[in-house]
Scaffold this motif. Structure first.
Motif, PDB file in Angstrom:
ATOM      1  N   ARG A  57      86.502  41.976  -7.859  1.00  0.00           N
ATOM      2  CA  ARG A  57      85.245  42.410  -8.484  1.00  0.00           C
ATOM      3  C   ARG A  57      84.269  43.054  -7.493  1.00  0.00           C
ATOM      4  O   ARG A  57      83.098  43.243  -7.802  1.00  0.00           O
ATOM      5  CB  ARG A  57      84.602  41.256  -9.217  1.00  0.00           C
ATOM      6  CG  ARG A  57      85.493  40.780 -10.351  1.00  0.00           C
ATOM      7  CD  ARG A  57      84.726  40.019 -11.386  1.00  0.00           C
ATOM      8  NE  ARG A  57      85.524  39.792 -12.562  1.00  0.00           N
ATOM      9  CZ  ARG A  57      85.552  40.589 -13.621  1.00  0.00           C
ATOM     10  NH1 ARG A  57      84.834  41.686 -13.639  1.00  0.00           N
ATOM     11  NH2 ARG A  57      86.292  40.289 -14.668  1.00  0.00           N
TER      12      ARG A  57
ATOM     13  N   VAL B  47      91.708  52.059  -9.844  1.00  0.00           N
ATOM     14  CA  VAL B  47      92.804  51.210 -10.300  1.00  0.00           C
ATOM     15  C   VAL B  47      94.073  51.762  -9.658  1.00  0.00           C
ATOM     16  O   VAL B  47      94.460  52.906  -9.909  1.00  0.00           O
ATOM     17  CB  VAL B  47      92.939  51.218 -11.841  1.00  0.00           C
ATOM     18  CG1 VAL B  47      94.142  50.390 -12.278  1.00  0.00           C
ATOM     19  CG2 VAL B  47      91.662  50.712 -12.497  1.00  0.00           C
TER      20      VAL B  47
ATOM     21  N   SER C 136      94.178  45.759 -11.126  1.00  0.00           N
ATOM     22  CA  SER C 136      93.578  45.306 -12.379  1.00  0.00           C
ATOM     23  C   SER C 136      92.433  46.213 -12.817  1.00  0.00           C
ATOM     24  O   SER C 136      91.428  46.353 -12.116  1.00  0.00           O
ATOM     25  CB  SER C 136      93.048  43.881 -12.218  1.00  0.00           C
ATOM     26  OG  SER C 136      92.191  43.544 -13.289  1.00  0.00           O
ATOM     27  N   GLU C 137      92.570  46.806 -13.990  1.00  0.00           N
ATOM     28  CA  GLU C 137      91.510  47.645 -14.531  1.00  0.00           C
ATOM     29  C   GLU C 137      90.238  46.831 -14.771  1.00  0.00           C
ATOM     30  O   GLU C 137      89.128  47.296 -14.503  1.00  0.00           O
ATOM     31  CB  GLU C 137      91.985  48.291 -15.839  1.00  0.00           C
ATOM     32  CG  GLU C 137      91.053  49.347 -16.351  1.00  0.00           C
ATOM     33  CD  GLU C 137      91.626  50.122 -17.530  1.00  0.00           C
ATOM     34  OE1 GLU C 137      90.829  50.499 -18.406  1.00  0.00           O
ATOM     35  OE2 GLU C 137      92.855  50.345 -17.575  1.00  0.00           O
ATOM     36  N   LYS C 138      90.407  45.594 -15.246  1.00  0.00           N
ATOM     37  CA  LYS C 138      89.253  44.728 -15.495  1.00  0.00           C
ATOM     38  C   LYS C 138      88.508  44.422 -14.187  1.00  0.00           C
ATOM     39  O   LYS C 138      87.280  44.418 -14.151  1.00  0.00           O
ATOM     40  CB  LYS C 138      89.706  43.436 -16.174  1.00  0.00           C
ATOM     41  CG  LYS C 138      88.574  42.549 -16.603  1.00  0.00           C
ATOM     42  CD  LYS C 138      89.069  41.393 -17.445  1.00  0.00           C
ATOM     43  CE  LYS C 138      87.875  40.556 -17.849  1.00  0.00           C
ATOM     44  NZ  LYS C 138      87.953  40.053 -19.183  1.00  0.00           N
ATOM     45  N   ALA C 139      89.252  44.161 -13.116  1.00  0.00           N
ATOM     46  CA  ALA C 139      88.611  43.904 -11.817  1.00  0.00           C
ATOM     47  C   ALA C 139      87.828  45.130 -11.356  1.00  0.00           C
ATOM     48  O   ALA C 139      86.689  45.013 -10.889  1.00  0.00           O
ATOM     49  CB  ALA C 139      89.652  43.505 -10.781  1.00  0.00           C
TER      50      ALA C 139
ATOM     51  N   ASP D 251      92.430  48.140  -6.686  1.00  0.00           N
ATOM     52  CA  ASP D 251      92.945  46.911  -7.267  1.00  0.00           C
ATOM     53  C   ASP D 251      93.841  47.315  -8.425  1.00  0.00           C
ATOM     54  O   ASP D 251      93.556  48.304  -9.105  1.00  0.00           O
ATOM     55  CB  ASP D 251      91.804  46.004  -7.767  1.00  0.00           C
ATOM     56  CG  ASP D 251      92.260  44.567  -7.966  1.00  0.00           C
ATOM     57  OD1 ASP D 251      91.827  43.708  -7.174  1.00  0.00           O
ATOM     58  OD2 ASP D 251      93.058  44.305  -8.894  1.00  0.00           O
TER      59      ASP D 251
ATOM     60  N   GLU E 153      82.862  48.129 -10.303  1.00  0.00           N
ATOM     61  CA  GLU E 153      81.985  49.275 -10.571  1.00  0.00           C
ATOM     62  C   GLU E 153      80.598  48.817 -11.011  1.00  0.00           C
ATOM     63  O   GLU E 153      79.589  49.387 -10.600  1.00  0.00           O
ATOM     64  CB  GLU E 153      82.612  50.189 -11.616  1.00  0.00           C
ATOM     65  CG  GLU E 153      83.784  50.983 -11.075  1.00  0.00           C
ATOM     66  CD  GLU E 153      84.553  51.748 -12.140  1.00  0.00           C
ATOM     67  OE1 GLU E 153      84.436  51.418 -13.345  1.00  0.00           O
ATOM     68  OE2 GLU E 153      85.287  52.679 -11.759  1.00  0.00           O
ATOM     69  N   GLU E 154      80.552  47.789 -11.855  1.00  0.00           N
ATOM     70  CA  GLU E 154      79.257  47.255 -12.289  1.00  0.00           C
ATOM     71  C   GLU E 154      78.476  46.693 -11.103  1.00  0.00           C
ATOM     72  O   GLU E 154      77.291  46.969 -10.938  1.00  0.00           O
ATOM     73  CB  GLU E 154      79.461  46.172 -13.349  1.00  0.00           C
ATOM     74  CG  GLU E 154      79.919  46.706 -14.687  1.00  0.00           C
ATOM     75  CD  GLU E 154      80.312  45.615 -15.668  1.00  0.00           C
ATOM     76  OE1 GLU E 154      79.912  44.438 -15.469  1.00  0.00           O
ATOM     77  OE2 GLU E 154      81.025  45.934 -16.629  1.00  0.00           O
TER      78      GLU E 154
ATOM     79  N   GLN F  95      86.529  47.468 -13.191  1.00  0.00           N
ATOM     80  CA  GLN F  95      85.328  47.590 -14.029  1.00  0.00           C
ATOM     81  C   GLN F  95      84.222  46.670 -13.515  1.00  0.00           C
ATOM     82  O   GLN F  95      83.055  47.076 -13.414  1.00  0.00           O
ATOM     83  CB  GLN F  95      85.652  47.263 -15.489  1.00  0.00           C
ATOM     84  CG  GLN F  95      86.456  48.337 -16.176  1.00  0.00           C
ATOM     85  CD  GLN F  95      86.950  47.918 -17.561  1.00  0.00           C
ATOM     86  OE1 GLN F  95      86.855  46.762 -17.966  1.00  0.00           O
ATOM     87  NE2 GLN F  95      87.504  48.874 -18.277  1.00  0.00           N
ATOM     88  N   GLY F  96      84.569  45.440 -13.164  1.00  0.00           N
ATOM     89  CA  GLY F  96      83.592  44.518 -12.596  1.00  0.00           C
ATOM     90  C   GLY F  96      83.061  45.008 -11.263  1.00  0.00           C
ATOM     91  O   GLY F  96      81.860  44.898 -10.972  1.00  0.00           O
TER      92      GLY F  96
END
Length: 174
Positions: free
Chosen positions: A32, A78, A54-57, A52, A62-63, A59-60
């Motif tokens: 993240r 990603v 993980s696309e979700k990681a 990473d 980037e936030e 996204q975190g």
């Protein structure tokens, strides 16, 4: 705004790396983006590229690091290291924290890639917060052997995060 927590292991690794303001840095397995934030605080003309799988990681990350992305100090993608493309970019420092591939299997492909993308005089930092001192010794032995077998010279730095042992192999090509 909620306080952003920083695990001790990441602060330690960033300190071990002694990031210079102009460094070009690659992080493998950025999660993240906590280390991205720590590194960007030290950069002026430098940049960190963080990947990473993980696309979700991402996204975190980037936030968490939107201001660093906006000002060009951070690029988040990603990608898995074994298939990542860097378009001729060279890095002064490459690091990974708790990325197990370097000790659970042969990292020959990754180490060969590092030799291609590492800037002259650059350094690789492979770091872990293993569960217990015995595991720290096992990881250090396996990764040191893999580095030596693939043309790298290295040194081991250890630290503590509370009760946890920290280990970082610092490597340069022969």
């Amino acid at each position: 705004m909620a306080k952003k927590t920083v695990p001790e292991r990441l602060s330690w690794v960033v300190d071990v790396m002694s990031v210079d303001p102009s460094d070009q840095v690659l992080e493998i397995g950025c999660g993240r983006g906590v280390a991205v934030d720590l590194i960007c605080e030290r950069l002026t003309s430098g940049k960190i590229t963080a990947i990473d799988r993980s696309e979700k990681a991402i996204q975190g990350a980037e936030e968490r690091n939107s201001r660093w992305v906006a000002d060009g100090r951070a690029e988040l993608r990603v990608a898995a290291i074994e298939s990542a493309q860097f378009g001729g970019q060279a890095f002064d420092k490459i690091f990974a924290v708790n990325v197990n591939l370097f000790w659970v299997r042969s990292p020959a492909k990754e180490l060969a890639l590092f030799q291609q993308i590492l800037a002259p005089g650059g350094t690789v930092y492979l770091c872990w917060e293993p569960p217990g001192a015995g595991k720290a010794v096992e990881i250090e032995k396996k990764v040191s052997r893999a580095l030596a077998d693939h043309g790298w010279q290295g040194e081991t730095v250890t630290g503590q995060a509370g009760d946890a042992a920290l280990v970082c192999l610092i490597a340069r090509p022969h």
